[in-house]
Design a protein around this motif. Structure first.
Motif, PDB file in Angstrom:
ATOM      1  N   ALA A 111       0.884  -1.186  -0.058  1.00 37.76           N
ATOM      2  CA  ALA A 111      -0.106  -0.037  -0.191  1.00 37.76           C
ATOM      3  C   ALA A 111       0.822   1.183  -0.019  1.00 37.76           C
ATOM      4  O   ALA A 111       0.296   2.399   0.015  1.00 37.76           O
ATOM      5  CB  ALA A 111      -1.117  -0.108   1.259  1.00 37.76           C
ATOM      6  N   GLY A 112       2.064   1.017   0.075  1.00 41.72           N
ATOM      7  CA  GLY A 112       3.263   2.294  -0.377  1.00 41.72           C
ATOM      8  C   GLY A 112       3.321   2.870   1.363  1.00 41.72           C
ATOM      9  O   GLY A 112       3.932   3.868   1.385  1.00 41.72           O
ATOM     10  N   ALA A 113       2.937   2.508   2.532  1.00 43.31           N
ATOM     11  CA  ALA A 113       3.122   2.859   3.753  1.00 43.31           C
ATOM     12  C   ALA A 113       4.461   2.564   4.222  1.00 43.31           C
ATOM     13  O   ALA A 113       5.080   3.539   5.004  1.00 43.31           O
ATOM     14  CB  ALA A 113       2.169   2.261   4.670  1.00 43.31           C
ATOM     15  N   LEU A 114       5.219   1.498   3.697  1.00 41.01           N
ATOM     16  CA  LEU A 114       6.692   1.226   4.028  1.00 41.01           C
ATOM     17  C   LEU A 114       7.366   1.026   2.993  1.00 41.01           C
ATOM     18  O   LEU A 114       6.966   0.410   1.906  1.00 41.01           O
ATOM     19  CB  LEU A 114       6.479  -0.161   4.799  1.00 41.01           C
ATOM     20  CG  LEU A 114       6.598  -0.355   6.574  1.00 41.01           C
ATOM     21  CD1 LEU A 114       6.218  -1.854   7.072  1.00 41.01           C
ATOM     22  CD2 LEU A 114       7.708   0.337   7.028  1.00 41.01           C
ATOM     23  N   SER A 115       8.550   1.306   2.917  1.00 36.60           N
ATOM     24  CA  SER A 115       9.535   0.864   1.688  1.00 36.60           C
ATOM     25  C   SER A 115       9.560  -0.624   1.754  1.00 36.60           C
ATOM     26  O   SER A 115       9.545  -1.250   2.895  1.00 36.60           O
ATOM     27  CB  SER A 115      10.766   1.675   1.739  1.00 36.60           C
ATOM     28  OG  SER A 115      11.720   1.155   2.736  1.00 36.60           O
ATOM     29  N   THR A 145      10.430   4.822   9.215  1.00 34.77           N
ATOM     30  CA  THR A 145       9.279   6.053   8.619  1.00 34.77           C
ATOM     31  C   THR A 145       8.096   5.225   7.843  1.00 34.77           C
ATOM     32  O   THR A 145       8.394   4.305   7.337  1.00 34.77           O
ATOM     33  CB  THR A 145      10.034   6.789   7.470  1.00 34.77           C
ATOM     34  OG1 THR A 145      11.313   7.447   7.963  1.00 34.77           O
ATOM     35  CG2 THR A 145       9.009   7.647   6.600  1.00 34.77           C
ATOM     36  N   ILE A 146       7.006   5.540   8.322  1.00 30.92           N
ATOM     37  CA  ILE A 146       5.688   5.054   7.763  1.00 30.92           C
ATOM     38  C   ILE A 146       4.964   6.327   7.306  1.00 30.92           C
ATOM     39  O   ILE A 146       4.689   7.325   7.680  1.00 30.92           O
ATOM     40  CB  ILE A 146       4.925   4.206   8.813  1.00 30.92           C
ATOM     41  CG1 ILE A 146       5.545   2.960   9.600  1.00 30.92           C
ATOM     42  CG2 ILE A 146       3.613   3.868   8.448  1.00 30.92           C
ATOM     43  CD1 ILE A 146       4.882   2.353  10.027  1.00 30.92           C
ATOM     44  N   ASN A 147       4.739   5.929   5.914  1.00 29.96           N
ATOM     45  CA  ASN A 147       4.137   7.317   5.001  1.00 29.96           C
ATOM     46  C   ASN A 147       2.632   6.768   5.066  1.00 29.96           C
ATOM     47  O   ASN A 147       2.027   5.813   5.498  1.00 29.96           O
ATOM     48  CB  ASN A 147       4.725   6.972   3.540  1.00 29.96           C
ATOM     49  CG  ASN A 147       6.097   7.137   3.535  1.00 29.96           C
ATOM     50  OD1 ASN A 147       6.591   8.063   4.136  1.00 29.96           O
ATOM     51  ND2 ASN A 147       6.723   6.248   2.964  1.00 29.96           N
ATOM     52  N   THR A 148       1.671   7.708   4.562  1.00 32.33           N
ATOM     53  CA  THR A 148       0.301   7.819   4.332  1.00 32.33           C
ATOM     54  C   THR A 148       0.229   6.811   3.126  1.00 32.33           C
ATOM     55  O   THR A 148       0.714   6.804   2.121  1.00 32.33           O
ATOM     56  CB  THR A 148      -0.162   8.946   4.004  1.00 32.33           C
ATOM     57  OG1 THR A 148       0.087   9.802   5.091  1.00 32.33           O
ATOM     58  CG2 THR A 148      -1.727   8.838   3.859  1.00 32.33           C
ATOM     59  N   PRO A 149      -0.387   5.489   3.564  1.00 30.87           N
ATOM     60  CA  PRO A 149      -0.630   4.476   2.320  1.00 30.87           C
ATOM     61  C   PRO A 149      -1.595   5.068   1.324  1.00 30.87           C
ATOM     62  O   PRO A 149      -2.410   5.941   1.534  1.00 30.87           O
ATOM     63  CB  PRO A 149      -1.370   3.542   3.011  1.00 30.87           C
ATOM     64  CG  PRO A 149      -1.797   3.667   4.375  1.00 30.87           C
ATOM     65  CD  PRO A 149      -1.080   5.214   4.559  1.00 30.87           C
ATOM     66  N   LYS A 150      -1.513   4.636  -0.140  1.00 24.90           N
ATOM     67  CA  LYS A 150      -2.052   5.021  -1.059  1.00 24.90           C
ATOM     68  C   LYS A 150      -3.727   4.669  -0.936  1.00 24.90           C
ATOM     69  O   LYS A 150      -4.777   4.849  -1.754  1.00 24.90           O
ATOM     70  CB  LYS A 150      -1.629   4.550  -2.503  1.00 24.90           C
ATOM     71  CG  LYS A 150      -1.450   3.198  -2.505  1.00 24.90           C
ATOM     72  CD  LYS A 150      -0.540   2.781  -3.679  1.00 24.90           C
ATOM     73  CE  LYS A 150      -0.317   1.375  -4.036  1.00 24.90           C
ATOM     74  NZ  LYS A 150       0.515   1.045  -5.110  1.00 24.90           N
ATOM     75  N   CYS A 151      -3.763   3.443  -0.037  1.00 24.39           N
ATOM     76  CA  CYS A 151      -5.194   3.014   0.140  1.00 24.39           C
ATOM     77  C   CYS A 151      -5.388   2.446   1.561  1.00 24.39           C
ATOM     78  O   CYS A 151      -4.380   2.272   2.208  1.00 24.39           O
ATOM     79  CB  CYS A 151      -5.492   1.843  -0.721  1.00 24.39           C
ATOM     80  SG  CYS A 151      -4.609   0.398  -0.472  1.00 24.39           S
ATOM     81  N   PRO A 152      -6.435   2.349   2.250  1.00 30.84           N
ATOM     82  CA  PRO A 152      -6.676   1.807   3.486  1.00 30.84           C
ATOM     83  C   PRO A 152      -5.814   0.650   3.774  1.00 30.84           C
ATOM     84  O   PRO A 152      -6.088  -0.506   2.792  1.00 30.84           O
ATOM     85  CB  PRO A 152      -8.187   1.786   3.762  1.00 30.84           C
ATOM     86  CG  PRO A 152      -8.707   2.818   2.709  1.00 30.84           C
ATOM     87  CD  PRO A 152      -7.889   2.556   1.401  1.00 30.84           C
TER      88      PRO A 152
END
Length: 292
Positions: free
Chosen positions: A98-102, A215-222
């Motif tokens: 979901a793009g929250a973690l690399s 670092t955890i980013n805002t994911p592209k979906c829930p």
């Protein structure tokens, strides 16, 4: 809406990922990057090792993570999730997808998790058992009645299938009581410890430091997380839930039900095996469940 789901420990098999490695330059690059990060050639064990080698904690968890994430990333444009979720270890795969973690940070956290869990298992031996055909509330009631030992409902896999976790004596006692209460089966599992129980507290503390430093980013979906079965997009909440996951129940039944309620009609499992597809069909026969 499409929900992409990711399996946990136990789905591994010798040969997993070999076809991806041989047929996709991207997959080969990611597998080699993983070998460098881990400091050993996990691909050798995944592709041509023995079952015993693959069952080592330091291998199993990163192997399942790698197969799951690389399967999703190499899906020829098919990977366009509206929501993601993962079962236990699979939650890390779901967060990367979901793009929250690399990819790199996800792998490092999974490896740290595996090693911390191994240490916790050695410090406080425990086990797990699958309880078949007993209502969830009855399983919870019996677990709560065992006050002198650790015993909790750890994995809500599908209606009529709950895995309990705790001390050796606690699980043995619970299995007898579950059968007396009408469970069709109370099956001890071949696992290394009492996962998703209070006996994992030392691992939770150790992993918390690693998660807080990542670092955890805002994911592209829930991402529907195990701890509360709810959709999350806030990085701070995601971190808290990841930390809590090690000592909390995996609410898989509730996660799938919530994803369906929120519009999921198609579930796609990324990774080794087809366990989640089977569980999803038992949760709701009306939805589609397939592998990638």
């Amino acid at each position: 809406m499409k929900a992409f789901v990711f399996p946990g420990q136990g789905a591994q098999f010798v040969g997993m990922g070999k076809d991806l490695y041989e047929n996709s330059p991207l997959a080969k690059d990611l597998f080699e990057k993983a070998n460098d990060i881990l400091g050993y050639r996990i691909t050798d064990i995944m592709f041509s090792g023995t079952d015993e080698e693959l069952r080592q904690t330091k291998v199993t968890q990163p192997a399942v993570f790698l197969h799951s994430v690389i399967s999703a990333l190499c899906a020829d444009g098919e990977f366009n999730p509206d929501m993601t979720a993962g079962h236990s270890l699979g939650e890390f795969s779901a967060l990367v997808a979901a793009g929250a973690l690399s990819f790199e940070d996800g792998l490092r956290l999974v490896y740290a998790r595996a090693m911390a869990m191994q240490k916790a298992c050695e410090a406080a031996p425990g086990t797990m058992a699958a309880i078949i055909a007993l209502p969830d509330d009855k399983v919870e009631e019996i677990c709560a009645s065992i006050t002198d030992e650790v015993c909790i409902a750890a994995n809500y896999n599908c209606p009529g299938q709950v895995v309990i976790s705790g001390s050796m004596a606690g699980i043995e006692k619970a299995c007898e009581l579950m059968k007396e209460a009408g469970a069709k089966r109370a099956l001890p599992l071949k696992v290394g410890g009492a996962f998703h129980s209070p006996l994992m507290e030392p691992a939770r503390v150790e992993l918390e430091a690693a998660i807080k430093a990542t670092t955890i980013n805002t994911p592209k979906c829930p991402v529907y997380q195990n701890v509360d079965a709810k959709p999350h997009t806030d990085p701070a909440e995601i971190k808290e839930n990841l930390v809590a996951q090690l000592t909390s129940s995996v609410r898989w039944t509730q996660s799938v039900q919530n994803m369906i309620a929120d519009g999921a009609t198609e579930f796609i499992e990324c990774g080794p095996g087809a366990v989640l597809q089977g569980l999803i069909r038992k949760i709701d026969k009306a939805v589609s469940a397939k592998g990638i």
